[in-house]
Design a protein around this motif. Structure first.
Motif, mmCIF file in Angstrom:
data_model
loop_
_atom_site.group_PDB
_atom_site.id
_atom_site.type_symbol
_atom_site.label_atom_id
_atom_site.label_comp_id
_atom_site.label_asym_id
_atom_site.label_seq_id
_atom_site.Cartn_x
_atom_site.Cartn_y
_atom_site.Cartn_z
ATOM 1 N N SER A 151 0.863 10.768 3.329
ATOM 2 C CA SER A 151 -0.344 9.803 3.900
ATOM 3 C C SER A 151 -0.896 10.515 5.243
ATOM 4 O O SER A 151 -1.952 10.610 5.281
ATOM 5 C CB SER A 151 0.226 8.593 4.231
ATOM 6 O OG SER A 151 0.373 7.538 3.112
ATOM 7 N N ILE A 152 0.141 10.632 6.168
ATOM 8 C CA ILE A 152 -0.384 11.008 7.577
ATOM 9 C C ILE A 152 -0.894 12.537 7.241
ATOM 10 O O ILE A 152 -1.867 12.852 8.031
ATOM 11 C CB ILE A 152 0.911 11.169 8.357
ATOM 12 C CG1 ILE A 152 1.304 9.550 8.486
ATOM 13 C CG2 ILE A 152 0.624 11.665 9.655
ATOM 14 C CD1 ILE A 152 0.363 8.447 8.696
ATOM 15 N N ALA A 163 -5.884 15.421 8.138
ATOM 16 C CA ALA A 163 -6.648 16.535 7.476
ATOM 17 C C ALA A 163 -8.041 15.948 7.382
ATOM 18 O O ALA A 163 -9.155 16.608 7.287
ATOM 19 C CB ALA A 163 -6.290 17.222 6.339
ATOM 20 N N GLY A 164 -8.151 14.784 6.834
ATOM 21 C CA GLY A 164 -9.461 14.282 6.625
ATOM 22 C C GLY A 164 -10.143 13.364 7.458
ATOM 23 O O GLY A 164 -11.211 13.013 7.288
ATOM 24 N N LEU A 213 0.862 -1.107 0.077
ATOM 25 C CA LEU A 213 0.037 -0.150 0.030
ATOM 26 C C LEU A 213 0.799 1.344 0.104
ATOM 27 O O LEU A 213 1.871 1.353 0.653
ATOM 28 C CB LEU A 213 -1.089 0.132 1.417
ATOM 29 C CG LEU A 213 -1.943 -1.313 1.385
ATOM 30 C CD1 LEU A 213 -2.726 -1.236 2.634
ATOM 31 C CD2 LEU A 213 -2.634 -1.472 0.038
ATOM 32 N N THR A 214 0.295 2.316 -0.752
ATOM 33 C CA THR A 214 1.101 3.572 -0.672
ATOM 34 C C THR A 214 0.298 4.599 -0.373
ATOM 35 O O THR A 214 -1.056 4.451 0.259
ATOM 36 C CB THR A 214 1.517 3.788 -2.230
ATOM 37 O OG1 THR A 214 0.187 4.158 -3.124
ATOM 38 C CG2 THR A 214 2.282 2.509 -2.840
ATOM 39 N N ASP A 215 0.714 5.940 -0.532
ATOM 40 C CA ASP A 215 0.038 6.916 -0.045
ATOM 41 C C ASP A 215 -1.359 7.189 -0.757
ATOM 42 O O ASP A 215 -2.330 7.767 -0.399
ATOM 43 C CB ASP A 215 0.774 8.328 -0.340
ATOM 44 C CG ASP A 215 1.803 8.415 0.446
ATOM 45 O OD1 ASP A 215 2.096 7.961 1.362
ATOM 46 O OD2 ASP A 215 2.907 9.114 -0.143
ATOM 47 N N LYS A 223 -4.791 8.573 0.946
ATOM 48 C CA LYS A 223 -5.408 9.729 0.505
ATOM 49 C C LYS A 223 -6.929 9.354 0.177
ATOM 50 O O LYS A 223 -7.872 10.049 0.592
ATOM 51 C CB LYS A 223 -4.759 10.128 -0.632
ATOM 52 C CG LYS A 223 -3.553 10.895 -0.394
ATOM 53 C CD LYS A 223 -2.924 11.350 -1.765
ATOM 54 C CE LYS A 223 -1.508 11.850 -1.528
ATOM 55 N NZ LYS A 223 -0.693 12.087 -2.719
ATOM 56 N N ALA A 224 -7.059 7.908 -0.419
ATOM 57 C CA ALA A 224 -8.623 7.582 -0.464
ATOM 58 C C ALA A 224 -9.300 7.305 0.890
ATOM 59 O O ALA A 224 -10.392 7.976 0.854
ATOM 60 C CB ALA A 224 -8.467 6.495 -1.202
#
Length: 102
Positions: free
Chosen positions: A68-69, A74-75, A38-40, A44-45
């Motif tokens: 990622s962090i 933020a989300g 798994l990546t950023d 983000k998703a």
């Protein structure tokens, strides 16, 4: 779905996590420990699609970076628990984002 644990499911890719993020807006707990592909893009998703997330375990998700962090901070305003152990690409920027988002 409110909780998903796919610990050490090493064949999972960003595509699977993007699908979870798109289809599970009520997700509160996600454990992707050891999912080292798994990546950023996955994070983000999750940040965009799972605003109710309270607990996230990304232990040994070694491809994740500060991006990622920052996205999660933020989300996911409801985040209460974050395990980033073994994510050796993270820097002070991640900690600053978490502190600003708490």
């Amino acid at each position: 779905l409110e909780s998903l644990n796919v610990w050490n499911c090493v064949k999972l890719t960003d595509e699977s996590i993007k699908a979870i993020a798109a289809g599970c807006p009520s997700l509160e707990s996600l454990n992707i420990r050891g999912c080292d592909k798994l990546t950023d893009e996955s994070m983000k998703a999750i940040a965009a699609g799972c605003p109710s997330l309270e607990s996230l375990n990304v232990w040994n998700c070694v491809k994740l970076t500060d991006e990622s962090i920052k996205a999660i901070a933020a989300g996911c305003p409801s985040l209460e628990s974050l395990n980033i152990r073994g994510c050796d690409k993270l820097t002070d920027e991640s900690m600053k984002a978490i502190a600003a988002g708490c």
